[in-house]
Design an enzyme around this catalytic site. Structure first.
Site, mmCIF file in Angstrom:
data_model
loop_
_atom_site.group_PDB
_atom_site.id
_atom_site.type_symbol
_atom_site.label_atom_id
_atom_site.label_comp_id
_atom_site.label_asym_id
_atom_site.label_seq_id
_atom_site.Cartn_x
_atom_site.Cartn_y
_atom_site.Cartn_z
ATOM 1 N N GLU A 49 52.902 40.834 41.325
ATOM 2 C CA GLU A 49 53.240 40.402 42.679
ATOM 3 C C GLU A 49 54.658 39.869 42.665
ATOM 4 O OE1 GLU A 49 51.743 37.683 46.452
ATOM 5 O OE2 GLU A 49 50.709 37.494 44.530
ATOM 6 N N CYS A 244 49.497 38.124 47.973
ATOM 7 C CA CYS A 244 49.672 37.677 49.354
ATOM 8 C C CYS A 244 50.803 38.380 50.083
ATOM 9 C CB CYS A 244 49.868 36.169 49.375
ATOM 10 S SG CYS A 244 48.411 35.242 48.842
ATOM 11 N N ASN A 375 43.894 42.316 50.547
ATOM 12 C CA ASN A 375 44.118 41.552 49.325
ATOM 13 C C ASN A 375 43.042 40.497 49.101
ATOM 14 O OD1 ASN A 375 45.417 40.164 47.095
ATOM 15 N ND2 ASN A 375 46.050 38.647 48.603
ATOM 16 N N GLU A 376 43.117 39.406 49.839
ATOM 17 C CA GLU A 376 42.241 38.270 49.583
ATOM 18 C C GLU A 376 41.609 37.823 50.896
ATOM 19 O OE1 GLU A 376 43.025 35.180 46.048
ATOM 20 O OE2 GLU A 376 44.026 34.612 47.912
#
Length: 657
Positions: A49, A244, A375-376
């Site tokens: 990331e 993120c 992603n999350e």
């Protein structure tokens, strides 16, 4: 010492010698002929990331910050220089729709008297090395046939010139000009100066400086030492680009892969979502130039023999920030991005996106097999959007495996909702994340022993043992955290039938520009080193094996018994047994490994041991190899290997079968 005290001290020593029992030898049984699970090539991988200056200022080797003047403050990173000059000036011009992805350029007006110029500070400075070449380039044009010569200098932190060259733009058309500099000094905090000679005006864009010694010597490529650290891990996959940043703080700032491919000068820069995420580690100069884009990620994966795992936005911004979502009936552009990405990676050159891949230099497919949807994310809104994505992708590309979010936590209401719901939907792969104290990793080494064997596969997509908190700078990559991760990873390997992938996070951190700690690899502008956590990852990934076999003590899996944690597997191509075992106790453990099954009575073995007596010990630039594996020989006699495991140690034992 007084006589009486001396007497009682001697008596105490005698008593201790007489009544301290001999150290127990633990017998551990390994069943060679009872294969339990196949270990996939993707078992151990890396997650990249762009956080902690991991891309611009890190893996992407560009040395010039804000090279195209597209930061929110157009001249951030640049400084006007005057040495007796009068009349020089700078003007930022925005072309608007004429060049939407890169609208700004800089017009420089130079006077005859004195010296007028610019300097660029780089990413916390520029790391340059003595006797190394650096390639300068600029896209420029002359205004009204002005004869302007640009004198290019590398200067060290003291302002001394350590390399120089020149270019002379001519003509009214934009053109790329190139020149090489040879540095005659080494400096972590060098800068780039551009001096203008001659009267008139010149337009500049995409001012660039790269080390010539990039990974595989690719012009405009990646920083060689950082890629080498990844290659040395022999990762099974590379998950990218996040994290993120896939989501963005809002949807306007989400990661859009199509804006990261094609000509570098046509890629649209955006702010990095970690720019101001943490007040104590604010980085207002943190942007994404996308010189490291999706093509480069695929190429990097191929270079190091890893399967690519791209993650795409599913119509949801970061739920910790804005929680902005696209209505479910307006998801078509997002879904089309996913379908087009698969075509870019795998499609023939006759297709639109396959043709672009070929034009960029890779006619053959990248063999994409997996893609992440979101992603999350969490909650019903994620399930609603994932359902639409899954239907569209599976309909056109049924063989593509989908990685699905289970949210940011490893348990609790949010996790349970997604875990239950996605299992009922027969999801392919569930992505679980855990940033927890080291004690959690020790207590959860048996987490997957009781998971449903018929359900979705598991991806331990982001994990790290946090010794203090998140991410206040006091959380270090110490040996305590690394040993706890090693113990936990034996449980991942033991359950390789359902745990198919795992990756530590985050991967990289610039020592002068990080936002989050701990991190696997630390670097500055010239050097880099692996943490103890890195060497744990390397020991697992370099000793992957192909088939899990049972390893037990007292007829039970070894997941904390007497502070031991273990897994075992067979490496079929090399016909070897691999045992991984962590001793988390402060004393030596005496072990007898008894091997039951087909093998020679006596055999050669090797041990690789990672250890330190001080649990707070760390690697550093001053001591980059304080905690690294040490090799030693061992021997099997009568199918038994007798050895000692040092205190606070993680060992990998390989036995020739």
């Amino acid at each position: 010492m007084e006589p009486n005290k001396r007497f009682f001290f001697s008596l105490l020593l005698l008593f201790t010698a007489l009544y301290t029992p001999a150290q127990t030898t633990h017998t551990i049984q390994v069943q060679l002929n009872e294969p339990r699970a196949t270990i996939r090539p993707t078992m151990w991988g890396v997650f990249f990331e762009d956080i902690n200056l991991a891309a611009d200022g890190g893996l992407y080797a560009e040395l010039v910050k804000n090279r195209s003047f597209e930061f929110n403050v157009p001249l951030m990173g640049w400084k006007e220089q005057k040495k007796g000059s009068t009349g020089g000036s700078l003007l930022v011009i925005n072309r608007g729709k004429e060049k939407e992805n890169n609208p700004r350029f800089l017009r420089v007006k130079n006077a005859v008297t004195g010296n007028y110029g610019l300097s660029n500070e780089g990413f916390r400075g520029m790391g340059v090395e003595k006797n190394k070449y650096y390639d300068f380039s600029v896209i420029a044009r002359s205004v009204k046939d002005a004869k302007i010569k640009m004198r290019i200098e590398l200067v060290n932190a003291k302002g001394e010139v350590i390399g120089s060259t020149s270019v002379e733009p001519s003509g009214a058309a934009w053109k790329k000009y190139k020149a090489a500099l040879l540095s005659n000094g080494t400096d972590q905090k060098a800068q780039l100066n551009i001096w203008f000679e001659g009267k008139g005006e010149v337009d500049l864009d995409m001012v660039s400086l790269f080390p010539r010694d990039t990974w595989k010597n690719r012009p405009g490529g990646l920083r060689a030492d950082l890629v080498q650290l990844l290659a040395d891990l022999k990762p099974g996959f590379v998950r990218f680009p996040g994290g993120c940043i896939v989501e963005g703080r809002d949807l306007a700032n989400r990661y859009q892969w199509k804006k990261t491919v094609g000509n570098v000068e046509d890629r649209e820069l955006i702010i990095n979502r970690w720019n101001t995420e943490f007040a104590n580690r604010s980085a207002p100069d943190y942007f994404q130039s996308f010189g490291l884009g999706f093509y480069e990620y695929f190429l990097l994966s191929e270079d190091i023999g890893a399967t690519p795992l791209p993650i795409l936005n599913c119509g949801m911004a970061c739920q910790f920030n804005t929680s902005e979502v696209v209505p479910a009936d307006q998801l078509d552009p997002y879904i089309q991005d996913a379908l087009d990405l698969i075509e870019f990676a795998n499609g023939p050159v006759s297709t639109k996106w396959g043709k672009l891949r070929a034009a960029m230099g890779h006619p053959s497919p990248f063999n994409l097999k997996m893609i992440g949807v979101g992603n999350e994310q969490w909650g019903p809104q994620y399930v609603e959007r994932y359902t639409v994505f899954a239907k569209a992708i599976k309909q056109k590309y049924p063989s593509i495996q989908l990685v699905n979010s289970t949210g940011p936590y490893s348990d609790g209401e949010l996790f349970n909702f997604l875990n239950d719901t996605l299992r009922k939907m027969n999801a392919d792969i569930l992505d679980e994340h855990y940033y927890k104290p080291p004690e959690w990793f020790l207590k959860n080494a048996a987490r997957y022993d009781t998971y449903d064997r018929s359900g979705p596969k598991i991806f331990a997509g982001e994990y790290a043992a946090h010794s203090v908190g998140i991410p206040n700078g006091k959380t270090k990559n110490n040996w305590r955290s690394a040993l706890a991760e090693a113990a936990f990873m034996t449980g991942l390997e033991r359950n390789a039938d359902i745990v198919n992938m795992a990756s530590y996070a985050p991967l990289f951190a610039h020592v002068d520009g990080w936002q989050w700690s701990p991190d696997l690899i630390w670097f500055d502008n010239l050097q880099s080193y692996g943490t103890p956590n890195y060497y744990v990852q390397k020991m697992f990934s370099n000793n992957r094996g192909t088939t899990v076999v049972p390893i037990q003590m007292n007829n039970a899996v070894i997941a904390g018994q007497d502070s031991l944690y273990a897994s075992a597997c067979i490496d079929k191509p090399r016909n070897e047994l691999i045992i991984k075992i962590a001793n988390t106790f402060h004393q030596t453990k005496r072990i007898s490994f008894v091997m039951n099954g087909s093998m020679d009575q006596n055999a050669k073995a090797t041990m690789q041991v990672l250890r330190n007596d001080e649990m707070n010990a760390v690697n550093s630039f001053e001591q980059p190899t304080l905690i690294v594996p040490v090799n030693k020989d061992a021997e099997v006699k009568n199918k038994t290997l007798n050895t000692e495991l040092p205190p606070y140690s993680f060992s990998v034992i390989r036995v020739k079968l």
